[in-house]
Scaffold this motif. Structure first.
Motif, PDB file in Angstrom:
ATOM      1  N   LYS A 105      42.747 -52.193  22.802  1.00 15.34           N
ATOM      2  CA  LYS A 105      41.330 -52.253  23.151  1.00 15.34           C
ATOM      3  C   LYS A 105      40.854 -50.911  23.711  1.00 15.34           C
ATOM      4  N   GLY A 106      39.821 -50.354  23.067  1.00 12.51           N
ATOM      5  CA  GLY A 106      39.245 -49.090  23.508  1.00 12.51           C
ATOM      6  C   GLY A 106      40.036 -47.856  23.129  1.00 12.51           C
ATOM      7  N   HIS A 107      41.028 -47.997  22.265  1.00 16.89           N
ATOM      8  CA  HIS A 107      41.876 -46.867  21.873  1.00 16.89           C
ATOM      9  C   HIS A 107      41.890 -46.702  20.354  1.00 16.89           C
ATOM     10  N   CYS A 108      42.084 -45.463  19.921  1.00 15.25           N
ATOM     11  CA  CYS A 108      42.373 -45.200  18.516  1.00 15.25           C
ATOM     12  C   CYS A 108      43.797 -45.688  18.250  1.00 15.25           C
ATOM     13  N   VAL A 109      44.038 -46.143  17.038  1.00 15.98           N
ATOM     14  CA  VAL A 109      45.388 -46.565  16.674  1.00 15.98           C
ATOM     15  C   VAL A 109      45.819 -45.867  15.389  1.00 15.98           C
ATOM     16  N   SER A 110      47.100 -45.644  15.286  1.00 15.09           N
ATOM     17  CA  SER A 110      47.710 -45.181  14.045  1.00 15.09           C
ATOM     18  C   SER A 110      48.622 -46.310  13.590  1.00 15.09           C
ATOM     19  N   TRP A 111      48.663 -46.548  12.280  1.00 18.39           N
ATOM     20  CA  TRP A 111      49.402 -47.700  11.774  1.00 18.39           C
ATOM     21  C   TRP A 111      49.788 -47.473  10.327  1.00 18.39           C
ATOM     22  N   GLY A 112      50.677 -48.293   9.833  1.00 16.60           N
ATOM     23  CA  GLY A 112      51.078 -48.172   8.439  1.00 16.60           C
ATOM     24  C   GLY A 112      52.245 -49.071   8.106  1.00 16.60           C
ATOM     25  N   GLY A 113      52.821 -48.792   6.945  1.00 14.40           N
ATOM     26  CA  GLY A 113      53.959 -49.567   6.493  1.00 14.40           C
ATOM     27  C   GLY A 113      54.414 -49.096   5.130  1.00 14.40           C
ATOM     28  N   ASN A 114      55.428 -49.756   4.637  1.00 10.49           N
ATOM     29  CA  ASN A 114      55.912 -49.424   3.296  1.00 10.49           C
ATOM     30  C   ASN A 114      56.412 -50.671   2.592  1.00 10.49           C
ATOM     31  N   ILE A 115      56.425 -50.583   1.276  1.00  7.19           N
ATOM     32  CA  ILE A 115      57.081 -51.555   0.408  1.00  7.19           C
ATOM     33  C   ILE A 115      57.900 -50.738  -0.576  1.00  7.19           C
ATOM     34  N   ASP A 116      59.211 -50.904  -0.514  1.00  8.90           N
ATOM     35  CA  ASP A 116      60.139 -50.143  -1.339  1.00  8.90           C
ATOM     36  C   ASP A 116      59.930 -48.654  -1.085  1.00  8.90           C
ATOM     37  N   ASN A 117      59.531 -47.887  -2.074  1.00 10.75           N
ATOM     38  CA  ASN A 117      59.414 -46.439  -1.899  1.00 10.75           C
ATOM     39  C   ASN A 117      57.970 -45.961  -1.763  1.00 10.75           C
ATOM     40  N   VAL A 118      57.035 -46.865  -1.529  1.00  7.99           N
ATOM     41  CA  VAL A 118      55.625 -46.495  -1.357  1.00  7.99           C
ATOM     42  C   VAL A 118      55.259 -46.679   0.115  1.00  7.99           C
ATOM     43  N   TYR A 119      54.756 -45.607   0.733  1.00  7.67           N
ATOM     44  CA  TYR A 119      54.455 -45.578   2.160  1.00  7.67           C
ATOM     45  C   TYR A 119      52.975 -45.317   2.383  1.00  7.67           C
ATOM     46  N   VAL A 120      52.421 -45.950   3.420  1.00 10.90           N
ATOM     47  CA  VAL A 120      51.024 -45.761   3.813  1.00 10.90           C
ATOM     48  C   VAL A 120      50.999 -45.442   5.300  1.00 10.90           C
ATOM     49  N   GLN A 121      50.197 -44.447   5.671  1.00 12.21           N
ATOM     50  CA  GLN A 121      50.012 -44.092   7.076  1.00 12.21           C
ATOM     51  C   GLN A 121      48.529 -43.856   7.305  1.00 12.21           C
ATOM     52  N   VAL A 122      47.971 -44.494   8.340  1.00 11.71           N
ATOM     53  CA  VAL A 122      46.567 -44.331   8.704  1.00 11.71           C
ATOM     54  C   VAL A 122      46.529 -43.855  10.155  1.00 11.71           C
ATOM     55  N   ASN A 123      45.965 -42.674  10.395  1.00  3.87           N
ATOM     56  CA  ASN A 123      45.865 -42.107  11.738  1.00  3.87           C
ATOM     57  C   ASN A 123      44.416 -42.104  12.197  1.00  3.87           C
ATOM     58  N   ASN A 124      44.214 -42.150  13.516  1.00  3.07           N
ATOM     59  CA  ASN A 124      42.876 -42.129  14.138  1.00  3.07           C
ATOM     60  C   ASN A 124      42.003 -43.257  13.612  1.00  3.07           C
ATOM     61  N   SER A 125      42.552 -44.440  13.536  1.00  4.13           N
ATOM     62  CA  SER A 125      41.841 -45.568  12.959  1.00  4.13           C
ATOM     63  C   SER A 125      41.064 -46.347  14.005  1.00  4.13           C
ATOM     64  N   ASN A 126      39.907 -46.848  13.588  1.00  8.99           N
ATOM     65  CA  ASN A 126      39.099 -47.763  14.385  1.00  8.99           C
ATOM     66  C   ASN A 126      38.760 -47.210  15.771  1.00  8.99           C
ATOM     67  N   CYS A 127      38.273 -45.966  15.780  1.00  7.55           N
ATOM     68  CA  CYS A 127      37.968 -45.352  17.074  1.00  7.55           C
ATOM     69  C   CYS A 127      36.660 -44.565  17.050  1.00  7.55           C
ATOM     70  N   GLY A 128      35.630 -45.176  16.557  1.00 10.28           N
ATOM     71  CA  GLY A 128      34.302 -44.575  16.659  1.00 10.28           C
ATOM     72  C   GLY A 128      34.094 -43.387  15.755  1.00 10.28           C
ATOM     73  N   THR A 129      33.779 -42.239  16.372  1.00 12.96           N
ATOM     74  CA  THR A 129      33.337 -41.078  15.610  1.00 12.96           C
ATOM     75  C   THR A 129      34.471 -40.290  14.959  1.00 12.96           C
ATOM     76  N   LEU A 130      35.704 -40.478  15.406  1.00 15.83           N
ATOM     77  CA  LEU A 130      36.809 -39.767  14.755  1.00 15.83           C
ATOM     78  C   LEU A 130      36.996 -40.295  13.347  1.00 15.83           C
TER      79      LEU A 130
END
Length: 149
Positions: A115-140
């Motif tokens: 709550k009230g913070h930017c989050v970084s998150w992600g995951g993978n399935i086999d050899n495909v990876y996803v990374q999301v940085n500065n997520s859900n934090c207003g103007t960033l």
């Protein structure tokens, strides 16, 4: 094992140097009968998602009553076990959670107070990876990266 920012950045950079960066596409449909709410809990609402190629989707959810975020990686076509992960990290508080293993349908849930913070998150399935940085934090502006190894 908690992930810290330097580990996440180093992992992403190493994987990018080995793989191919691809553009994000619309999220794939979830595995039959599996939803982020079934994985994370009924109080969690999906607030963001990222496709893991055509293999599935990583979902970021939020529970307004407790201020926690949850991440789950759900395969489009469950079946034989594959390497999968779901992770979340809050840079401001240096708190994180992750789930890495071999799964037939989904990885997670992983939880962190966001709550009230930017989050970084992600995951993978086999050899495909996803990374999301500065997520859900207003103007960033969030940064999304998908890569294969």
């Amino acid at each position: 094992m908690m992930l810290n920012r330097s580990v996440l950045v180093a992992s992403a950079l190493a994987a990018l140097s080995l793989g191919t960066v691809t553009a994000m596409v619309a999220p794939a449909s979830a595995a039959p009968n599996t939803t982020p709410q079934k994985v994370c809990g009924s109080g969690y609402k999906t607030v963001n998602s990222a496709a893991v190629g055509s293999r599935g989707t990583v979902y970021l959810t939020y529970n307004a009553s407790n201020g926690k975020n949850c991440v789950a990686t759900i395969r489009s076509n469950p079946g034989t076990v594959l390497d999968m992960s779901a992770w979340i990290y809050v840079p401001d508080t240096e708190q994180g959670d992750d789930d890495f293993g071999q799964y037939a349908s989904y990885a997670g849930p992983t939880y962190v107070y966001g709550k009230g913070h930017c989050v970084s998150w992600g995951g993978n399935i086999d050899n495909v990876y996803v990374q999301v940085n500065n997520s859900n934090c207003g103007t960033l502006k969030e940064q999304r990266v998908t890569f294969t190894r």
